[in-house]
Write a protein that holds these residues in place. Structure first.
Motif, mmCIF file in Angstrom:
data_model
loop_
_atom_site.group_PDB
_atom_site.id
_atom_site.type_symbol
_atom_site.label_atom_id
_atom_site.label_comp_id
_atom_site.label_asym_id
_atom_site.label_seq_id
_atom_site.Cartn_x
_atom_site.Cartn_y
_atom_site.Cartn_z
ATOM 1 N N MET A 1 5.339 -27.969 11.954
ATOM 2 C CA MET A 1 5.452 -28.761 13.181
ATOM 3 C C MET A 1 5.567 -30.248 12.854
ATOM 4 N N THR A 2 6.209 -31.002 13.745
ATOM 5 C CA THR A 2 6.400 -32.434 13.570
ATOM 6 C C THR A 2 5.154 -33.199 14.001
ATOM 7 N N THR A 3 4.841 -34.280 13.300
ATOM 8 C CA THR A 3 3.737 -35.148 13.718
ATOM 9 C C THR A 3 4.315 -36.331 14.483
ATOM 10 N N PHE A 4 3.805 -36.535 15.689
ATOM 11 C CA PHE A 4 4.290 -37.602 16.561
ATOM 12 C C PHE A 4 3.219 -38.671 16.714
ATOM 13 N N LYS A 5 3.681 -39.900 16.976
ATOM 14 C CA LYS A 5 2.756 -40.924 17.448
ATOM 15 C C LYS A 5 2.696 -40.788 18.961
ATOM 16 N N LEU A 6 1.513 -40.510 19.482
ATOM 17 C CA LEU A 6 1.335 -40.261 20.914
ATOM 18 C C LEU A 6 0.499 -41.364 21.528
ATOM 19 N N VAL A 7 0.678 -41.561 22.823
ATOM 20 C CA VAL A 7 -0.141 -42.532 23.543
ATOM 21 C C VAL A 7 -0.539 -41.948 24.893
ATOM 22 N N ALA A 8 -1.829 -41.979 25.165
ATOM 23 C CA ALA A 8 -2.346 -41.599 26.483
ATOM 24 C C ALA A 8 -2.579 -42.894 27.249
ATOM 25 N N THR A 9 -1.935 -43.031 28.392
ATOM 26 C CA THR A 9 -2.120 -44.244 29.186
ATOM 27 C C THR A 9 -3.309 -44.072 30.114
ATOM 28 N N GLU A 39 -2.304 -39.417 16.778
ATOM 29 C CA GLU A 39 -1.209 -38.659 16.183
ATOM 30 C C GLU A 39 -1.448 -37.171 16.346
ATOM 31 N N GLY A 40 -0.353 -36.417 16.534
ATOM 32 C CA GLY A 40 -0.487 -34.971 16.685
ATOM 33 C C GLY A 40 0.867 -34.295 16.778
ATOM 34 N N ASP A 41 0.848 -32.981 16.703
ATOM 35 C CA ASP A 41 2.086 -32.195 16.748
ATOM 36 C C ASP A 41 2.348 -31.675 18.155
ATOM 37 N N GLU A 42 3.231 -30.681 18.256
ATOM 38 C CA GLU A 42 3.567 -30.111 19.566
ATOM 39 C C GLU A 42 2.333 -29.542 20.268
ATOM 40 N N THR A 43 1.442 -28.930 19.492
ATOM 41 C CA THR A 43 0.214 -28.392 20.079
ATOM 42 C C THR A 43 -0.642 -29.512 20.646
ATOM 43 N N ALA A 44 -0.666 -30.653 19.972
ATOM 44 C CA ALA A 44 -1.430 -31.808 20.463
ATOM 45 C C ALA A 44 -0.880 -32.294 21.806
ATOM 46 N N ILE A 45 0.447 -32.272 21.951
ATOM 47 C CA ILE A 45 1.067 -32.671 23.217
ATOM 48 C C ILE A 45 0.596 -31.753 24.343
ATOM 49 N N ALA A 46 0.615 -30.453 24.086
ATOM 50 C CA ALA A 46 0.197 -29.477 25.105
ATOM 51 C C ALA A 46 -1.295 -29.606 25.399
ATOM 52 N N VAL A 58 0.676 -38.693 29.081
ATOM 53 C CA VAL A 58 0.773 -38.604 27.621
ATOM 54 C C VAL A 58 2.240 -38.827 27.257
ATOM 55 N N LYS A 59 2.492 -39.779 26.351
ATOM 56 C CA LYS A 59 3.857 -40.121 25.985
ATOM 57 C C LYS A 59 4.041 -40.069 24.466
ATOM 58 N N ILE A 60 5.262 -39.827 24.050
ATOM 59 C CA ILE A 60 5.636 -39.940 22.638
ATOM 60 C C ILE A 60 6.152 -41.358 22.407
ATOM 61 N N VAL A 61 5.650 -42.001 21.364
ATOM 62 C CA VAL A 61 6.179 -43.314 20.982
ATOM 63 C C VAL A 61 7.361 -43.063 20.041
ATOM 64 N N ALA A 62 8.579 -43.268 20.561
ATOM 65 C CA ALA A 62 9.790 -42.987 19.777
ATOM 66 C C ALA A 62 10.095 -44.099 18.788
ATOM 67 N N GLY A 63 9.746 -45.325 19.136
ATOM 68 C CA GLY A 63 10.028 -46.435 18.235
ATOM 69 C C GLY A 63 9.481 -47.747 18.754
ATOM 70 N N GLU A 64 9.243 -48.704 17.832
ATOM 71 C CA GLU A 64 8.746 -50.033 18.171
ATOM 72 C C GLU A 64 9.435 -51.057 17.270
ATOM 73 N N PHE A 65 9.814 -52.199 17.840
ATOM 74 C CA PHE A 65 10.478 -53.237 17.051
ATOM 75 C C PHE A 65 10.506 -54.535 17.855
ATOM 76 N N LYS A 66 10.702 -55.650 17.163
ATOM 77 C CA LYS A 66 10.834 -56.943 17.827
ATOM 78 C C LYS A 66 12.231 -57.080 18.429
ATOM 79 N N ALA A 67 12.306 -57.631 19.628
ATOM 80 C CA ALA A 67 13.607 -57.810 20.291
ATOM 81 C C ALA A 67 13.621 -59.153 21.017
ATOM 82 N N TYR A 68 14.298 -60.127 20.406
ATOM 83 C CA TYR A 68 14.416 -61.458 21.002
ATOM 84 C C TYR A 68 15.726 -61.608 21.768
ATOM 85 N N LEU A 151 9.585 -47.976 22.812
ATOM 86 C CA LEU A 151 10.345 -46.912 23.482
ATOM 87 C C LEU A 151 9.499 -45.652 23.519
ATOM 88 N N THR A 152 9.252 -45.145 24.718
ATOM 89 C CA THR A 152 8.423 -43.944 24.855
ATOM 90 C C THR A 152 9.148 -42.864 25.647
#
Length: 377
Positions: A1-9, A39-46, A58-68, A151-152
């Motif tokens: 399974m894939t490990t994702f960076k997750l965020v609970a708001t 961090e967690g996999d598909e089971t963590a999301i469920a 609950v969201k997946i953090v797809a990416g983060e970067f500086k944007a000016y 990006l989430t």
């Protein structure tokens, strides 16, 4: 399974209860304002969607970067491996927000994000032009705070407060997630009586019953990520089966609620019946000051009216005074009241043991805690 960076708001002030819940699920949380990362996999999301009582989503953090600049935003979004999340036919609306950032136009940020994702997916899937967007829904948000773009992808769909049991409500219903937090903050346990003297539509009492029986709050609803092709149906089946086996339907609970408005009692009873607690929670039309009990070490928790309209303030103040007077006769009971009234302690007739700042929607409130003197057997 894939490990994702997750965020609970979470609502402001409720980060710690959500972090505690994440930790209880076996994940290590990192807390920021309104956000609990783990961090967690598909089971963590469920599991997170099914079990988090206080989080909003609950969201997946797809990416983060500086944007000016808009070029920074486009290239940053395009560099994210969207094909690992979105199938070729994915429906992916983009929402956005920007705070204290050079890219102030949210509409432009959304359009550029959408264009960058389309370009990335077309390249990954060997396509050209507009994508069909006829498949599963992936709600994407571009959030820019102090020039940092995040990006989430939302895994929940409807907010986690949507438990599925609310068939009716009053003018100012207490959100289920906040109600669960209020119960948790009392440290109530199922072997103690629980009472809500201003019960309204019954949300606090119902959330207490769910906690008492260890019922997963998301057990009777669906989540948008259940339709994602890479989220196996067996993952959801296993997580729900575990939740079912974890429930304690036989635990004895003493949960009651009263309200001066007979219409609200009917609504509370209907909501409790929908939640499966028709015979377990007892509601009654009654003034808060008429409370009586022959039990010790109880917990009283409530969200009394705030007196928003002319003529109501005096009624609310009188109700709080009456409650304070009657609770002098129950020194072993702990009382927890969520109120926006700055003179609450004066009205109640006692200084709170502890106060906690919380927001009920956009209303700034305090959670007044009057701890009882525990009676030992």
């Amino acid at each position: 399974m894939t490990t994702f960076k997750l965020v609970a708001t979470a609502a402001m002030g409720l980060e710690k209860p959500v972090a505690d819940e994440v930790r209880a699920l076996g994940y290590e949380p990192t807390v920021e304002n309104g956000k609990i990362y783990f961090e967690g996999d598909e089971t963590a999301i469920a599991r997170a969607n099914l079990w988090l009582r206080v989080a909003d989503r609950v969201k997946i953090v797809a990416g983060e970067f500086k944007a000016y600049t808009f070029d920074d935003l486009f290239e940053g979004v395009k560099s994210i491996p969207w094909e690992e999340f979105l199938p070729a036919d994915a429906e992916f609306p983009v929402s956005g927000k920007s705070v204290k950032s050079q890219l102030g136009s949210v509409r432009d940020c959304q359009a550029i994000t959408k264009k960058a994702i389309v370009e990335r997916l077309n390249g990954a899937y060997g396509r050209r032009g507009i994508l069909p967007e006829t498949g599963a829904l992936f709600k994407i948000e571009v959030s820019i705070l102090k020039d940092m773009a995040t990006l989430t992808i939302d895994t929940s769909g409807a907010g986690l407060h949507k438990r599925g049991y609310r068939v009716g409500q009053g003018d100012a219903p207490l959100k289920e997630t906040l109600a669960a937090a209020l119960v948790q903050l009392t440290r109530w346990s199922p072997d103690r009586p629980f009472h809500d003297p201003f019960c309204g539509s019954g949300t606090l009492a119902i959330e207490a019953a769910m906690i008492g029986q260890n019922l997963a709050p998301g057990y009777n609803r669906e989540f948008v990520s259940e339709q994602w092709p890479w989220m196996s149906a067996s993952v959801w089946e296993d997580v729900r089966a575990h939740a079912d086996s974890a429930a304690d339907y036989d635990v004895e609970l003493d949960i009651t609620g009263t309200d001066i408005d007979h219409r609200m009692i009917k609504i509370a009873e209907a909501n409790a019946a929908e939640a499966g607690f028709a015979d377990l929670i007892h509601f009654k039309q009654m003034q808060a000051a008429d409370f009586t009990s022959d039990k010790d070490n109880g917990v009283m928790a409530s969200n009394p009216p705030y007196g928003e309209r002319i003529g109501e303030v005096e009624e609310v103040e009188q109700a709080i005074r009456g409650l304070g007077q009657v609770m002098k006769h129950y020194p072993t009971w702990s009382v927890y009241m969520l109120s926006s009234m700055e003179n609450f302690e004066e009205l109640y007739g006692r200084q709170a043991t502890k106060k906690r700042k919380l927001f009920n929607g956009f209303i700034r409130t305090d959670y007044y805690q009057f701890w009882g003197q525990k009676k030992r057997d």
